[in-house]
Design an enzyme around this catalytic site. Structure first.
Site, PDB file in Angstrom:
ATOM      1  CG  HIS A  74      -4.637  -6.063  -2.542  1.00  0.00           C
ATOM      2  ND1 HIS A  74      -4.923  -4.718  -2.620  1.00  0.00           N
ATOM      3  CD2 HIS A  74      -5.437  -6.557  -1.560  1.00  0.00           C
ATOM      4  CE1 HIS A  74      -5.854  -4.415  -1.728  1.00  0.00           C
ATOM      5  NE2 HIS A  74      -6.184  -5.504  -1.062  1.00  0.00           N
ATOM      6  NE  ARG A  78      -4.220  -6.567   6.097  1.00  0.00           N
ATOM      7  CZ  ARG A  78      -5.107  -5.630   5.850  1.00  0.00           C
ATOM      8  NH1 ARG A  78      -4.742  -4.524   5.243  1.00  0.00           N
ATOM      9  NH2 ARG A  78      -6.368  -5.779   6.202  1.00  0.00           N
TER      10      ARG A  78
END
Ligand code: PNS
Length: 168
Positions: free
Chosen positions: A18, A91
């Site tokens: 993050h 991702r």
């Protein structure tokens, strides 16, 4: 030109993945609002205040980042704050379907709101908050998963399993 964007998430807890996305967004846009979801459907392991504090401990020195809690619809909150886009990290392909669904829903609810996806750094492709929680709760080393400043607090909470879902 309005170059404010929103990085929303549960951040339960924030991971290095993050942090990487937020820092990269802060270099691309004038202002980044990191919006921490308050009304989570699942009981979080960390309170809203803790999740916000973790982010502030790590990102506090960047002056174009604001860290806030939000509840309700992201599309409404973005409109309220005048943000032109949502920034999310992607991702693997497995993220894509869910993220695409959220992006299109947000666009329908707020046609002014676009979603920008940043490719996750390869070293964080596998990383998720739930993986961090699982590893910590089983006594594993989380030092390469979460920011150094919050290791101890995250580890302590998850290891002792003071919250219900950790005992499952
Ligand atoms: O870190 P997460 O759990 O992937 O973040 C999900 C988040 C906070 C971005 C998403 O759940 C959200 O935007 N929730 C607010 C409610 C909402 O707007 N729902 C409709 C669009 S999906």
């Amino acid at each position: 030109m309005n170059n404010t964007v929103i990085c929303p998430g549960s951040f339960d807890p924030v991971t290095l993945g993050h942090i990487d996305i937020i820092k990269r967004a802060s270099k691309m846009f004038d202002k980044v609002i990191v919006a921490v979801l308050v009304n989570m459907s699942k009981t979080p392991s960390f309170s809203t205040e803790e999740r916000i504090a973790f982010l502030k401990e790590t990102l506090g020195d960047l002056d174009n980042i604001e860290i806030v809690g939000f509840s309700g619809l992201l599309a409404d909150y973005a409109r309220e704050r005048g943000a032109k886009a949502v920034v999310k990290g992607l991702r693997a392909m497995s993220d894509f379907e869910y993220e695409f669904q959220m992006a299109l829903t947000n666009k329908k609810l707020n046609p002014e709101l676009d979603t920008v996806f940043l490719t996750s750094d390869s070293q964080y492709m596998y990383l998720s908050s739930s993986m961090v929680k699982q590893v910590a709760s089983l006594g594993g080393d989380i030092s390469s998963f979460v920011p150094a400043s919050i290791h101890a607090q995250v580890y302590e909470r998850l290891k002792t399993g003071t919250r219900k879902e950790l005992l499952k």
